[in-house]
Motif scaffolding. Structure first.
Motif, short mmCIF file in Angstrom:
data_model
loop_
_atom_site.label_atom_id
_atom_site.label_comp_id
_atom_site.label_asym_id
_atom_site.label_seq_id
_atom_site.Cartn_x
_atom_site.Cartn_y
_atom_site.Cartn_z
N PHE A 108 4.99 -2.92 -8.54
CA PHE A 108 5.30 -3.66 -9.78
C PHE A 108 4.75 -5.09 -9.68
CE2 PHE A 108 8.99 -4.01 -6.98
CZ PHE A 108 9.25 -5.37 -6.97
N TYR A 160 14.20 1.37 -9.15
CA TYR A 160 13.44 2.02 -10.22
C TYR A 160 14.34 2.41 -11.40
CZ TYR A 160 10.48 5.19 -12.78
OH TYR A 160 9.78 5.80 -13.79
N ASN A 190 13.28 0.00 -14.36
CA ASN A 190 11.96 0.55 -14.71
C ASN A 190 11.46 0.08 -16.08
OD1 ASN A 190 12.32 2.92 -16.73
ND2 ASN A 190 13.93 3.22 -15.23
N LYS A 242 1.33 -8.95 -7.20
CA LYS A 242 1.63 -7.52 -7.28
C LYS A 242 2.39 -7.10 -6.03
CE LYS A 242 -2.40 -6.47 -10.11
NZ LYS A 242 -1.65 -6.14 -11.31
N GLN A 267 4.15 -4.20 -3.73
CA GLN A 267 4.11 -2.75 -3.48
C GLN A 267 5.21 -2.42 -2.49
OE1 GLN A 267 0.10 -2.36 -2.02
NE2 GLN A 267 -0.71 -1.99 -4.06
N LYS A 325 8.02 -1.71 -15.69
CA LYS A 325 7.02 -0.89 -16.38
C LYS A 325 6.05 -0.21 -15.41
CE LYS A 325 7.29 -3.83 -20.37
NZ LYS A 325 7.02 -5.20 -20.69
N THR A 326 6.58 0.60 -14.56
CA THR A 326 5.74 1.26 -13.59
C THR A 326 6.35 2.61 -13.24
OG1 THR A 326 4.74 1.00 -11.42
CG2 THR A 326 6.95 0.18 -11.63
N GLU A 327 5.64 3.36 -12.42
CA GLU A 327 6.15 4.66 -11.99
C GLU A 327 6.39 4.64 -10.50
OE1 GLU A 327 6.96 7.35 -13.83
OE2 GLU A 327 6.52 6.12 -15.58
#
Lengths: 217, 201
Positions: free
Chosen positions: B62, B33, B37, B73, B75, B41-43
């Motif tokens: 992501f 991350y 990041n 996608k 995870q 582009k994610t949290e």
């Protein structure tokens, strides 16, 4: 000529995508654990013990920790800053040793933070005195804050100060019966756990409210 | 089996970082991350106890973009390593497509690694999955400690303990420094995607 299958194409596409996302220079790869040159590292034994402190905190580990800190205080007796670090670590270690799993949860974070500060000072010989004092001051503030929290919440059994300084004598008639103290300890323990759970539930709710869908097929 | 939505042309792949407590599962995700990041582009969602350990799980989703016309996608999840949270570990494993087993290379952690791998096998069996048929990468973390003379398990020992039957890809790594963190991630994604394609056929 080799004929590529659709699976090969798919695999190539995945690799391309991964290369695109993560294809930056990585830290040097280390393929051998066995042939690493060992640097001069005076905190080796202490770090080994700190890394051994797991969820299941045992008397054996904590006794080893306190003994090791004591031995290092002799070794670094000429270095005042290092000595203060070791005294703080020793004090915190005594507190954890006496309270084990009942210790304030921040005590472990504080212990690790103190060690990292000590490591930074010991490993950087050229570090300016002012910088060393700044690091110490930061850690000292965290330590004092923790001490305050422990006092405020009337943490179980032993506070940090009591771990290093002999606690004042309590007149026998003023002493609470063991069962009352134990119930009080339990109450505080459950209260802390409940508070922590509430925060976590709130965080989960917030996450759900943001509409994060993590369901799996 | 991964979640495939043919209508939306979307594939969701669930990868779980598993292993003993304090082995470096969360640190792996944090490294990914922190370093990427801006690209992914994610949290990252982390649920820790007040004592700074993973209570429930960490979650880092992501997208890797389009592959063969499908949006893929990924995870990433971690499980809590602490022994008593087995119900949570089992829950997080539900629907898993690929696993990174993060072993702790410290000599004092030998038994915990073995127990954790055994626990993984049992928990997968609960979902009628075989540890031998689930895409898996082994990561031997904390090798950076060798430089400081902290006793580590010899590579042959850790391989014999954990990988003699699995015979899968394995990497010595340092999640805190980042050594082989991305290599591990790329490998598990590639293996998992290959497995999904095979299953879809």
């Amino acid at each position: 000529m080799i004929n590529e299958t659709p699976e090969d194409n798919f695999s190539d596409e995945v690799d391309d995508r991964l290369e695109h996302l993560f294809g930056e220079e990585e830290p040097a790869e280390m393929t051998e654990i066995n042939d690493v040159e060992v640097k001069d590292y005076p905190l080796r034994d202490l770090k080994t013990i700190i890394l051994s402190i797991d969820w299941e905190i045992t008397d054996e580990v904590m006794n080893g920790f306190v003994d090791q800190v004591g031995a290092m205080q002799d070794k670094f007796s000429d270095d005042k800053i290092v000595l203060v670090f070791l005294q703080l670590l020793g004090s915190l270690g005594e507190y954890i040793r006496k309270n084990l799993g009942q210790s304030h949860p921040e005590a472990f974070r504080n212990l690790n933070s103190l060690f990292l500060g000590l490591e930074e000072i010991v490993q950087n010989e050229g570090l300016a005195e002012n910088e060393k004092k700044r690091i110490l001051s930061t850690e000292l503030s965290k330590y004092k804050q923790l001490k305050g929290e422990i006092t405020k919440t009337k943490a179980p059994a032993t506070d940090i100060k009591a771990a290093v300084v002999k606690p004042p004598e309590v007149p026998p008639d003023a002493a609470q019966p063991d069962i009352v103290r134990a119930i009080e300890d339990l109450k505080q323990f459950f209260q802390r756990e409940l508070d922590a759970l509430r925060e976590e539930i709130k965080a989960l709710r917030d996450e759900l409210a943001r509409g994060g869908n993590t369901s799996q097929g | 089996m991964a979640f495939v939505n043919p209508k939306k042309k979307e594939v969701q792949v669930k990868i779980v970082y598993y292993g003993p407590g304090r082995g470096g599962k969360t640190t792996n995700l944090e490294y990914i991350y922190d370093k990427f990041n801006k690209r992914i582009k994610t949290e990252m969602v982390t649920i820790k106890t007040h004592g700074d350990r993973t209570l429930f799980f960490d979650f880092l989703p992501f997208d890797i973009g389009k592959v063969n016309g499908y949006d893929v996608k990924i995870q990433l999840y971690t499980v809590p390593g602490q022994v008593k949270y087995n119900a949570t570990r089992r829950l997080v494993l539900r629907g898993v497509d690929g696993i990174v087993f993060v072993a702790d290379a410290m000599a004092v952690r030998r038994e915990k690694n073995i127990l954790s791998l055994k626990n993984l096998q049992e928990n997968l069996a609960n979902y009628k999955k075989s540890i031998f048929k689930t895409p898996m990468v082994l990561q031997y973390n904390k090798v950076d400690l060798a430089e400081q003379g902290i006793p580590l398990l010899p590579l042959e020992t850790i391989e014999r303990d954990l990988n003699s039957k699995l015979k899968t890809a394995s990497f010595p790594a340092s999640a805190i420094v980042g050594t082989n963190v991305v290599t591990t991630l790329k490998k598990i994604i590639s293996m998992t995607m290959a497995s999904i394609i095979k299953e879809l056929k």
